[in-house]
Design an enzyme around this catalytic site. Sequence first.
Site, PDB file in Angstrom:
ATOM      1  N   ASP A  16       0.870  -1.166   0.000  1.00  0.00           N
ATOM      2  CA  ASP A  16       0.000   0.000   0.000  1.00  0.00           C
ATOM      3  C   ASP A  16       0.917   1.229   0.000  1.00  0.00           C
ATOM      4  OD1 ASP A  16      -2.390   1.600   0.476  1.00  0.00           O
ATOM      5  OD2 ASP A  16      -1.656   1.777   2.531  1.00  0.00           O
ATOM      6  N   ASP A  18      -0.134   5.138   1.064  1.00  0.00           N
ATOM      7  CA  ASP A  18      -0.363   6.087   2.154  1.00  0.00           C
ATOM      8  C   ASP A  18      -0.385   5.370   3.505  1.00  0.00           C
ATOM      9  OD1 ASP A  18      -1.235   8.693   0.601  1.00  0.00           O
ATOM     10  OD2 ASP A  18      -2.267   7.021  -0.349  1.00  0.00           O
ATOM     11  N   ASP A 177      -1.533  -0.741   5.876  1.00  0.00           N
ATOM     12  CA  ASP A 177      -1.864  -0.265   7.225  1.00  0.00           C
ATOM     13  C   ASP A 177      -3.369  -0.224   7.486  1.00  0.00           C
ATOM     14  OD1 ASP A 177      -2.098   2.007   5.378  1.00  0.00           O
ATOM     15  OD2 ASP A 177      -2.444   3.212   7.175  1.00  0.00           O
TER      16      ASP A 177
END
Length: 231
Positions: A16, A18, A177
């Site tokens: 991922d 961000d 996250d």
Amino acid sequence: MAEASNKLPFKAILFDLDGTLLDTAYDIMDACNHTLVKYGFNPVAESILRTKVTAGMREMLKLGVPENLRASADIEGAMRDEFAAYYTSHICNRTREFNGVDSLFEKLQQNGIKTAVITNKYEKMAHKVLSRFAFSNKLSLILGCDSTNHSKPHPEPLLKALEKINIQPSQSLYVGDHLNDIMAAKNAGCKSCAALWGYGQNECGAASTWNSDYEADNIEDLSKLIFNPLK
């Protein structure tokens, strides 16, 4: 490029963006508050914005627009367009890579392990912000939300990326996250690792409830997971 060691469990590490590779929250929050102020609303405290920083532009804007005004404010149209335009123009004012990312990518490349970014960010935005960081030159692929019919947690983005880099899901690890990252990995048949240093737990609750295959407190822990797997 060296061939991946037979002792290492993964031939590709997918990430991922961000909150996983880059700490982009400040620039995203700045764009949100700029937009709110421009349209006559009060800025929202960063502590509150952080609860939605991974949820997308419209959800962040809703934090500053009273519910009875949301339809007339045109969150889905003019405000979202302003948010996107401002963010694109100020995409790396305060964004930083998380500690250890450069050395991790160097080691992945040395071991012949392919890398890719799969993000719910627009692909043009992802390319623009990543271009400011040297590790991005080692990426095999950058895939944004507008390059597939479905976004995470649907498996399509991961499966499309793996097809492009010619790696089987069972040979890959997806690091993110957010709960959607973990769900996407499971749906695609990849192993998953929850990046505990990111933003997702502000929105999705404790990562311990996400049922990821692994958890990492920081990039160093992730590196140990990849290169020193338990026997």
